[in-house]
Design a protein around this motif. Sequence first.
Motif, mmCIF file in Angstrom:
data_model
loop_
_atom_site.group_PDB
_atom_site.id
_atom_site.type_symbol
_atom_site.label_atom_id
_atom_site.label_comp_id
_atom_site.label_asym_id
_atom_site.label_seq_id
_atom_site.Cartn_x
_atom_site.Cartn_y
_atom_site.Cartn_z
ATOM 1 N N GLN A 83 44.606 -14.831 30.142
ATOM 2 C CA GLN A 83 43.468 -15.626 30.598
ATOM 3 C C GLN A 83 42.600 -14.889 31.613
ATOM 4 N N THR A 84 42.971 -13.660 31.942
ATOM 5 C CA THR A 84 42.205 -12.871 32.918
ATOM 6 C C THR A 84 41.374 -11.827 32.178
ATOM 7 N N PRO A 85 40.071 -11.786 32.396
ATOM 8 C CA PRO A 85 39.237 -10.803 31.700
ATOM 9 C C PRO A 85 39.682 -9.367 31.993
ATOM 10 N N CYS A 86 39.624 -8.546 30.956
ATOM 11 C CA CYS A 86 39.917 -7.116 31.084
ATOM 12 C C CYS A 86 38.590 -6.374 31.261
ATOM 13 N N ILE A 87 38.486 -5.578 32.301
ATOM 14 C CA ILE A 87 37.250 -4.846 32.592
ATOM 15 C C ILE A 87 37.328 -3.466 31.960
ATOM 16 N N LEU A 88 36.427 -3.159 31.051
ATOM 17 C CA LEU A 88 36.387 -1.860 30.392
ATOM 18 C C LEU A 88 35.189 -1.060 30.889
ATOM 19 N N ILE A 89 35.385 0.237 31.021
ATOM 20 C CA ILE A 89 34.303 1.128 31.452
ATOM 21 C C ILE A 89 33.633 1.665 30.196
ATOM 22 N N ALA A 90 32.477 1.106 29.852
ATOM 23 C CA ALA A 90 31.801 1.509 28.614
ATOM 24 C C ALA A 90 30.347 1.064 28.636
ATOM 25 N N PRO A 91 29.422 1.934 28.215
ATOM 26 C CA PRO A 91 28.018 1.521 28.071
ATOM 27 C C PRO A 91 27.879 0.625 26.847
ATOM 28 N N SER A 92 26.774 -0.069 26.724
ATOM 29 C CA SER A 92 26.602 -1.077 25.677
ATOM 30 C C SER A 92 26.823 -0.515 24.273
ATOM 31 N N LYS A 93 26.405 0.725 24.012
ATOM 32 C CA LYS A 93 26.515 1.316 22.676
ATOM 33 C C LYS A 93 27.954 1.424 22.204
ATOM 34 N N TYR A 94 28.894 1.585 23.158
ATOM 35 C CA TYR A 94 30.292 1.836 22.785
ATOM 36 C C TYR A 94 31.220 0.683 23.183
ATOM 37 N N GLN A 95 30.665 -0.434 23.590
ATOM 38 C CA GLN A 95 31.511 -1.543 24.025
ATOM 39 C C GLN A 95 32.361 -2.106 22.887
ATOM 40 N N ASP A 96 31.778 -2.250 21.715
ATOM 41 C CA ASP A 96 32.527 -2.828 20.590
ATOM 42 C C ASP A 96 33.703 -1.948 20.193
ATOM 43 N N SER A 97 33.495 -0.631 20.093
ATOM 44 C CA SER A 97 34.575 0.264 19.690
ATOM 45 C C SER A 97 35.672 0.333 20.749
ATOM 46 N N GLU A 98 35.269 0.293 22.022
ATOM 47 C CA GLU A 98 36.257 0.328 23.094
ATOM 48 C C GLU A 98 37.079 -0.965 23.098
ATOM 49 N N ALA A 99 36.416 -2.092 22.928
ATOM 50 C CA ALA A 99 37.127 -3.375 22.878
ATOM 51 C C ALA A 99 38.070 -3.435 21.681
ATOM 52 N N ALA A 100 37.624 -2.916 20.539
ATOM 53 C CA ALA A 100 38.459 -2.936 19.334
ATOM 54 C C ALA A 100 39.746 -2.142 19.549
ATOM 55 N N TYR A 101 39.645 -1.010 20.223
ATOM 56 C CA TYR A 101 40.839 -0.206 20.481
ATOM 57 C C TYR A 101 41.814 -0.938 21.398
ATOM 58 N N TYR A 102 41.316 -1.483 22.493
ATOM 59 C CA TYR A 102 42.198 -2.174 23.426
ATOM 60 C C TYR A 102 42.799 -3.428 22.802
ATOM 61 N N ARG A 103 42.030 -4.106 21.948
ATOM 62 C CA ARG A 103 42.512 -5.327 21.328
ATOM 63 C C ARG A 103 43.460 -5.027 20.158
ATOM 64 N N ASP A 104 43.023 -4.198 19.226
ATOM 65 C CA ASP A 104 43.746 -4.011 17.974
ATOM 66 C C ASP A 104 44.885 -3.006 18.068
#
Length: 299
Positions: free
Chosen positions: A189-210
Motif C-alpha cells: 500500500q506504500t508507493p514505490c518511488i522510481l528514478i526515471a524520466p517520463s519516456k522510460y517510466q513505463d519500462s522501468e515500472a514493468a521491470y519492477y512489477r513483472d
Amino acid sequence: MLLRQMKYFVTVVDCSSFTEAAEQCYISQSAISQQIHSLEEELGVQLIHRENRRFDLTPAGEYFYTQSKLLLDEADRIRRETIRIAQMDESRLRIGYLRNYSGQELHMAVAEFSGLYPDISIEIVAGTHEELYDLIRFGGVDIVISDQRRAFSEAYENKILLECECIAEISDNHPLSINNTLTLKELKQTPCILIAPSKYQDSEAAYYRDTLGFSDHFLYAENLEEGRLMVLGNRGFLPLETIGTLPPKLPKIKRIALFNQGVLIKRTICAFWLKQNTNYYIEEFAETLSALIKQSNRA
C-alpha cells in the motif's frame, strides 16, 4: 622461467590455497601444481614446503615471492604504458551509470582514473537501464554501469561487478520504519518511488512489477535527490542497491533490507561495453571500479 609461472606462484601464496589460486587463474588445480613444480625444477630449489593440504614458504620461496611481486607489478606497468602510448588518440572516456546508483566507489574510480590519465577527458551521464542500453547501442557512451536485465550478449563485454542486496529508503515517520526488514507484501500500500524520466517510466515500472514483484503503485522522480526528498515527505519508499559503500543516510530516513517471499532481493550489477569498441581505457576503468568495489566488500 615464464612470467605466467611467477603469477601462478604469487597467486598461490596470496590465496594460501592451490584450489583458490587455480580458480582465480582459470586453470585446474593439477595444472597450477604442475606449473609450480616445473618452476622449482627450473630454479633447482624448493620454494614451497608441502605437508598434507598445508604449505609453507621456504626462505628461498619467501625471497622469490617478494621479488616476483615487484617484477609482475613492473611488467604490468610496462604493458599498460605500452598500450596507452599506442592509443594516444583515444583521449575521451564516456561513462554511463544508473540514475539511482549511489555507491561511492564510482566517484572514487573516476578520481583514481583521472589521476592516472589526466589527459583523458571523462564524460559522465546518468540514465535508467533502458536509457543506458540505448546509449551503448548507438554510440552515446563507451561503457555503462548498470543492472543485468537481459541475457548476456556475445556482442558485449559483460563484466560482473557484484551481486548486491536491495534496500528500501523510507521515512522514519512511516509506520513500517520500525521494522528490521521489509517485504514487498508489507509495502503493497506504500508507493514505490522510481528514478526515471517520463519516456522510460513505463519500462522501468514493468521491470519492477513483472520481474521483481513490486506492486503496481509507482511514483517517479527525475533524480536521486528528488527521490529522497519525496521519501522525506513520506510519499513512498525508494528502492536502492547496496553497490559498494553507500553515502551516510539522511536524517529521518531509514534503510531497511527488502525481501520478497522470504528471499532477500538481489541485483547483479555489471560493466558493459561493445567488444568492437574495446580499448585500453575502457578496460582500465572497468578494472579500477571492480577493484574498488571488491575492496569495499572485504572491508
